[in-house]
Design an enzyme around this catalytic site. Structure first.
Site, PDB file in Angstrom:
ATOM      1  N   SER A 141      -4.752  37.184 -23.790  1.00 43.73           N
ATOM      2  CA  SER A 141      -5.929  36.203 -24.058  1.00 43.73           C
ATOM      3  C   SER A 141      -5.218  35.196 -24.945  1.00 43.73           C
ATOM      4  O   SER A 141      -3.960  35.296 -25.229  1.00 43.73           O
ATOM      5  CB  SER A 141      -6.867  36.806 -25.088  1.00 43.73           C
ATOM      6  N   TYR A 154      -9.508  42.965 -31.564  1.00 38.54           N
ATOM      7  CA  TYR A 154      -9.235  42.415 -30.100  1.00 38.54           C
ATOM      8  C   TYR A 154      -8.182  41.613 -30.022  1.00 38.54           C
ATOM      9  O   TYR A 154      -7.071  41.833 -29.340  1.00 38.54           O
ATOM     10  CB  TYR A 154     -10.271  41.157 -29.686  1.00 38.54           C
TER      11      TYR A 154
END
Length: 253
Positions: A141, A154
């Site tokens: 990401s 995350y």
């Protein structure tokens, strides 16, 4: 037909980036195995591929479970005889600070996003090494490169994916294996409206914030799939250990 006669295994292949990549890989000549936890959605993706003349199988699996990962690789090998490409795409996200994040939510994000990538790679690598070639693409990401708000677990998991990618590239380059990762920004997937809801934001306000980047919009799943195809194909034959950012300029700001 950049993936003609190749076999690809895609985790989280029943929706979003995984589904778009499965469809694109099949169109480029690959035989595709897709994993997921929703059998109905998985069967739908397989049907779409077959209607277009491709070949695919659905393998129900939870990537946080070692036996499921081993079985997904074994069944792909039984179905197609080899494994050339692994796209570790499955992921989950809860928007929380360290104080807000429960231990269960921390564990789930680490288990799916990071441990799942490790387990799938662990079981895919022997087949790739035996045939002397292979490509692993991990889905990290933009928040694996820089921090993000309300995303402590995350960010930890996706940052881990970036460095695990580099470590595997070093370990397995001499065996003919290339390992890279993509780092998408905000993309039009089911994760976006779910994130907006969990943050208590109106969709129009949330999407306006997502578009606050140089290109002025969120990405599409097809755009990310094309980046994955580039890393999977011989077009990137001299690339390994790379974190390819595909985020509309978000991390450049």
């Amino acid at each position: 037909m950049r993936l003609k006669d190749k076999v690809a295994l895609i985790t989280g292949g029943t929706s979003g980036i995984g589904e778009a990549t499965a469809l694109l890989f099949a169109a480029e000549g690959a035989k595709v195995g897709i994993t997921g936890r929703n059998s109905e959605r998985g069967a739908g993706v397989v049907e779409r591929i077959k209607k277009r003349g491709g070949d695919a199988v659905f393998l129900r699996a939870d990537v946080s479970v070692a036996d499921d990962c081993r079985r997904a690789v074994d069944e792909t090998l039984r179905a197609f005889g080899r494994l050339d490409i692994l796209f570790n795409n499955a992921g989950v996200f809860y928007p929380q600070t360290a104080m807000e994040c429960s231990e269960r939510e921390w564990d789930e994000q680490i288990d799916v996003n990071l441990k799942g990538t490790f387990l799938m790679s662990k079981f895919a690598l022997p087949a790739m090494i035996a045939q002397g070639s292979g490509v692993i693409i991990n889905n990290s990401s933009g928040w694996g490169i820089v921090g993000g708000d309300h995303a402590v677990a995350y960010c930890a998991s996706k940052g881990g994916v970036v460095l695990m990618t580099k470590a595997m590239a070093i370990d397995h380059g001499a065996q003919g294996i290339r390992v890279n990762c993509i780092c998408p920004g905000d993309v039009e997937t089911p994760m976006l409206p779910a994130d907006a809801k969990m943050r208590g934001l109106k969709w129009e306000d949330y999407i306006a914030g997502c578009a606050n980047r140089p290109l002025g919009r969120v990405g599409t799943v097809e755009e990310i799939a094309k980046a994955v195809l580039f890393l999977a194909s011989d077009d990137s034959s001299f690339m390994t250990g790379t974190a390819l950012v595909v985020d509309g300029g978000g991390t450049a700001d």
